[in-house]
Design a protein around this motif. Structure first.
Motif, PDB file in Angstrom:
ATOM      1  N   LEU A 183      26.177 -37.724 105.483  1.00 56.73           N
ATOM      2  CA  LEU A 183      25.048 -37.600 104.554  1.00 56.73           C
ATOM      3  C   LEU A 183      24.468 -38.955 104.200  1.00 56.73           C
ATOM      4  CD1 LEU A 183      23.247 -35.987 102.624  1.00 56.73           C
ATOM      5  CD2 LEU A 183      25.077 -36.148 100.907  1.00 56.73           C
ATOM      6  N   ARG A 184      25.326 -39.899 103.878  1.00 56.85           N
ATOM      7  CA  ARG A 184      24.844 -41.218 103.448  1.00 56.85           C
ATOM      8  C   ARG A 184      24.012 -41.888 104.534  1.00 56.85           C
ATOM      9  NH1 ARG A 184      28.753 -45.929 100.883  1.00 56.85           N
ATOM     10  NH2 ARG A 184      27.086 -47.384 100.270  1.00 56.85           N
ATOM     11  N   ASN A 216      19.440 -35.847  92.058  1.00 53.17           N
ATOM     12  CA  ASN A 216      20.456 -36.805  91.624  1.00 53.17           C
ATOM     13  C   ASN A 216      21.256 -36.306  90.431  1.00 53.17           C
ATOM     14  OD1 ASN A 216      18.554 -36.998  89.663  1.00 53.17           O
ATOM     15  ND2 ASN A 216      17.974 -39.139  90.111  1.00 53.17           N
ATOM     16  N   GLY A 217      21.026 -35.081  90.068  1.00 51.80           N
ATOM     17  CA  GLY A 217      21.805 -34.506  88.976  1.00 51.80           C
ATOM     18  C   GLY A 217      21.314 -34.910  87.599  1.00 51.80           C
ATOM     19  N   LEU A 256      26.249 -38.120  95.893  1.00 56.50           N
ATOM     20  CA  LEU A 256      26.484 -36.692  95.769  1.00 56.50           C
ATOM     21  C   LEU A 256      27.121 -36.122  97.031  1.00 56.50           C
ATOM     22  CD1 LEU A 256      23.186 -35.457  94.076  1.00 56.50           C
ATOM     23  CD2 LEU A 256      25.386 -35.876  92.984  1.00 56.50           C
ATOM     24  N   THR A 257      27.793 -34.996  96.888  1.00 56.75           N
ATOM     25  CA  THR A 257      28.284 -34.260  98.050  1.00 56.75           C
ATOM     26  C   THR A 257      27.174 -33.372  98.593  1.00 56.75           C
ATOM     27  OG1 THR A 257      29.061 -32.382  96.747  1.00 56.75           O
ATOM     28  CG2 THR A 257      30.605 -34.227  97.064  1.00 56.75           C
ATOM     29  N   ASP A 269      26.519 -30.388  96.371  1.00 54.56           N
ATOM     30  CA  ASP A 269      25.714 -30.699  95.190  1.00 54.56           C
ATOM     31  C   ASP A 269      24.240 -30.820  95.539  1.00 54.56           C
ATOM     32  OD1 ASP A 269      27.884 -30.705  93.486  1.00 54.56           O
ATOM     33  OD2 ASP A 269      28.278 -32.842  93.763  1.00 54.56           O
ATOM     34  N   VAL A 270      23.955 -31.443  96.685  1.00 57.18           N
ATOM     35  CA  VAL A 270      22.568 -31.598  97.123  1.00 57.18           C
ATOM     36  C   VAL A 270      21.932 -30.237  97.369  1.00 57.18           C
ATOM     37  CG1 VAL A 270      21.069 -32.487  98.946  1.00 57.18           C
ATOM     38  CG2 VAL A 270      22.965 -33.882  98.108  1.00 57.18           C
ATOM     39  N   VAL A 271      22.644 -29.364  98.075  1.00 50.59           N
ATOM     40  CA  VAL A 271      22.122 -28.023  98.353  1.00 50.59           C
ATOM     41  C   VAL A 271      21.914 -27.251  97.053  1.00 50.59           C
ATOM     42  CG1 VAL A 271      22.667 -25.805  99.436  1.00 50.59           C
ATOM     43  CG2 VAL A 271      23.124 -27.929 100.659  1.00 50.59           C
TER      44      VAL A 271
END
Length: 760
Positions: free
Chosen positions: A86-87, A18-19, A49-50, A53-55
């Motif tokens: 993704l969602r 989640n950053g 997130l995109t 970003d997840v990867v």
């Protein structure tokens, strides 16, 4: 696979993607991610997130030293995870895999095809390629790495399943509108040869047939932004455009392949339903896109191979549920062919027309004679009013010429019939040739052959596909009625009315009646009973509506009404609607879907059906923002109706659903079928009107469609036509204007010493 303890240890530093820094409180795992090495981690992914970003977070947490751009996420079915889906995958707790990015996978695949190490490796590579090549990122990199040329080499050399995988990969690549503009005549001929071989495997023939269909439809006039009929001259495709093929390009290679069309038509009888459907779709595309310079040659070849008979056999086949749309498309195409023949003038100097006239004259076994004025009598001996054949066939056209030719060829006693008529007094002779053209006119009216590309038939018409045979029965009935009624030369219209009345009775409900009943109606019905029924019909019929000018007006209004309803149906698709997600065909376990409702909407470009699944209906905003998923319209090969059922629990819980029973197909259900992916969507409409809007709208939207499947839509077209006709006639009947039954052209001017005056 690692154990649960291993995963927690491996991911203890950052249990959430989640950053942000991890909390001291353990997070509840929601998704499982498996790496290529077999390591499994469970993590909560922030849905805002995109994918990139997840990867990136996964690579950091798993201490992967390679650049994150080398990796991507896929689900258990190998579907690529994108920002669009993704969602949804996070919400449904789908198990994910950290794999090579599509561009990296494409580079490796192209290299493997180039090396061609061994047969097993090649087969596995192609098996993977056919799945991934639909993805744009993969396809672009694969093409950039010269992968397409390597794939083409495989198609030229491989056999069996390896060839099937290679052809399927090519078929899937051609769903994109770029990247395959380099396919040349040699490649097309190779695909033709593969299809021409009766020994080719079914799983090889299916993608090969789809490839040819795509090439036929990729003509310059089909390019995005080109409006039909917008250019009078030839359309030049821009460099690199895939819209550079079309019917003429494919047909040139088809002519070189021995027995190509014959083999394709023979596959209409295949036990494999998908193969039959592919073959029907190719034939329909060829019929829809046939170029003017090759049209007659192509249609003549189809007629010679008796494709109509093959389709009539399909109408009674056990596989009919999956082929209904394709068969209705074929009927609409044959109506287009019939209309073109009917409106093509007969020219005695045209070789094919001259040959047909030679067959007719030779079959009559007559000899030319001279009338009282010294003029040569030839065609008048057969029953025409004059020797001007272009005038005599003006309304029936080449269709009338072919019908008369078929009559001569199919009846060995034709010369005896003509001789018997010649033995009668002149006023008592039945004008056989003139009657033949009249029968063509009445059959064309019966089957609504008014304009090209418009058909409101919602059922199969096997008798229409046997047009020449019906014509033969009707002309023999005409001659019998002429004799039994003691008709004279002035009774032609009266006898024609008898035949028209009988044709309506004999050809009724043709989708359920056997052929022998039609024969019985024409051969055994007596003059007295036909006359009595016709007199009752005349009491109810308005004589004005039977006049030729009024029939022509109805034909024009019919075309306009069809186009109006078509646009209305497509607008309904653009507006969107809620449907119930149904159990697909052959479903064994009747379970309630997690999200029983689906809202679908067609995009303004008419290319994609966007949709969203939901547990409850909600107010969908205009536009496409609320609809994250989509189905490509071009991928829909069939709109099957009455195919799926409502889940039992949804049926009991919801009061606004159409009545049906568990596992029993709903009459308001429809499935969007793909030729190579199965069902793309299984829906149940809330009411008959919504069902008609969508099933007919989607059929009318397809490039090779044009037919309707609901009686509601067909009824709208007919009602608009009749209302428009009556409104037009009010202007005339109110003024007491006499409408003639026909106009007779006077003799041509004897010289050119005249001019047309401008009327003010």
């Amino acid at each position: 696979m690692s154990t649960g303890a291993d995963t927690r240890t491996a991911f203890a530093a950052a249990p959430a993607v989640n950053g942000t820094a991890s909390s001291a409180v353990p997070l509840v795992p929601t998704n499982t991610v498996t790496t290529a090495s077999g390591l499994t981690v469970r993590t909560r992914i922030d849905p805002v997130l995109t994918v990139d970003d997840v990867v990136k977070q996964l690579c950091i947490n798993l201490k992967i030293k390679e650049p994150p751009s080398n990796f991507a996420l896929r689900d258990e079915t190998d579907e690529l995870v994108t920002n669009d889906n993704l969602r949804r995958k996070i919400k449904t707790k789908v198990n994910l895999k950290l794999v090579n990015a599509p561009s990296r996978e494409a580079r490796e695949t192209a290299e493997k095809l180039r090396l061609k190490d061994d047969a097993t490796t090649l087969k596995l590579t192609l098996f993977t390629l056919q799945k991934y090549i639909r993805e744009e990122e993969f396809a672009q990199e694969f093409i950039n790495r010269a992968g397409l040329s390597e794939l083409i080499q495989v198609i030229f050399t491989a056999h069996g399943n390896t060839l099937a995988y290679a052809l399927t990969a090519m078929q899937n690549l051609m769903e994109l509108d770029y990247g395959w503009a380099t396919l040349d005549d040699a490649f097309i001929f190779q695909v033709v040869q593969i299809l021409s071989s009766p020994q080719s495997l079914i799983n090889v023939c299916r993608p090969a047939t789809a490839i040819l269909k795509k090439l036929v439809e990729a003509d310059p006039s089909s390019a995005p932004g080109i409006q039909p009929g917008s250019s009078r001259g030839p359309i030049i495709p821009p460099p690199g455009s895939v819209y550079r093929y079309g019917f003429s390009v494919v047909f040139e290679q088809m002519r070189k392949g021995r027995g190509f069309l014959e083999t394709v038509i023979s596959r209409l009888g295949s036990a494999d339903t998908a193969m039959t459907q592919y073959s029907m779709m190719l034939i329909n595309s060829l019929l829809s896109h046939a170029s003017d310079n090759r049209w007659e040659e192509f249609i003549s070849e189809l007629e010679r191979l008796n494709v109509r008979k093959a389709v009539v056999r399909l109408m009674s086949s056990h596989t009919i549920e999956d082929l209904t749309s394709s068969i209705l498309d074929f009927q609409a195409n044959i109506i287009r062919v019939t209309y073109r023949k009917k409106t093509t003038l007969v020219d005695e100097l045209e070789p094919s027309h001259s040959a047909a006239l030679g067959v007719i004259w030779g079959g009559s076994k007559l000899t030319e004679s001279v009338d009282e004025s010294g003029s040569v009598m030839k065609w008048r001996l057969l029953g025409f009013d004059s020797e001007n054949l272009e005038f005599e066939f003006n309304d029936a056209g080449v269709l009338g010429l072919e019908c008369l030719k078929k009559l001569v060829e199919s009846d060995p006693d034709f010369s005896k019939i003509i001789l018997e008529q010649r033995s009668r007094p002149p006023t008592r002779r039945c004008p056989v040739a003139k009657a033949s053209n009249e029968v063509v006119e009445m059959l064309s009216e019966h089957w609504a052959i008014f304009a090209p590309g418009y058909s409101t038939s919602t059922t199969f018409q096997p008798f229409f596909l046997d047009f020449y045979r019906v014509h033969s029965l009707a002309i023999h009935f005409f001659m019998r009625m002429w004799g039994e009624s003691g008709a004279a030369s002035g009774d032609f219209t009266r006898v024609a009315a008898l035949v028209r009345s009988q044709a309506k009775v004999a050809l009724r409900s043709e989708n359920v009646r056997p052929w022998h009943e039609v024969e019985h109606e024409f051969k055994e019905c007596e003059y007295r009973s036909v006359r009595e029924r016709q007199m009752k019909e005349l009491e109810l019929e308005d004589d004005l509506l039977s006049k030729i000018p009024v029939r022509n007006l109805r034909a024009k209004l019919y075309k306009e009404s069809f186009e109006f309803v078509r646009q209305q149906r497509i607008q309904c698709l653009i507006q969107g609607a809620w449907f119930m997600n149904a159990l697909p065909p052959n479903s064994v376990t009747p379970r309630r879907p997690n999200r029983p409702w689906r809202f679908m909407r067609l995009d303004p470009g008419l290319k994609f059906l966007h949709y969203v699944d939901s547990t409850l209906k909600f107010a969908v905003r205009s536009g496409l923002e609320d609809l994250p998923e989509r189905i490509e319209v071009a991928a829909i090969s069939e709109i099957a109706t009455g195919t799926c059922a409502a889940p039992a629990h949804v049926l009991r819980d919801q009061s606004d659903l159409p009545p049906t029973s568990p596992l029993i197909p709903s009459p308001l259900s429809f499935s969007l079928l793909s030729a190579h992916e199965g069902s793309l969507a299984d829906q149940i409409a809330p009411d008959p009107s919504r069902w008609a809007d969508w099933t007919d709208g989607l059929n009318m939207l397809r490039r090779d469609g044009g037919h309707v499947s609901s009686k509601e839509t067909a009824g709208f077209v007919q009602a608009l036509t009749e209302i428009g006709l009556k409104i037009k006639l009010l202007d005339l009947s109110g003024e007491m204007v006499e409408i003639p039954s026909g106009l007779v052209a006077g003799p041509p001017p004897s010289n050119t010493d005249f001019f047309f005056s401008e009327l003010m």
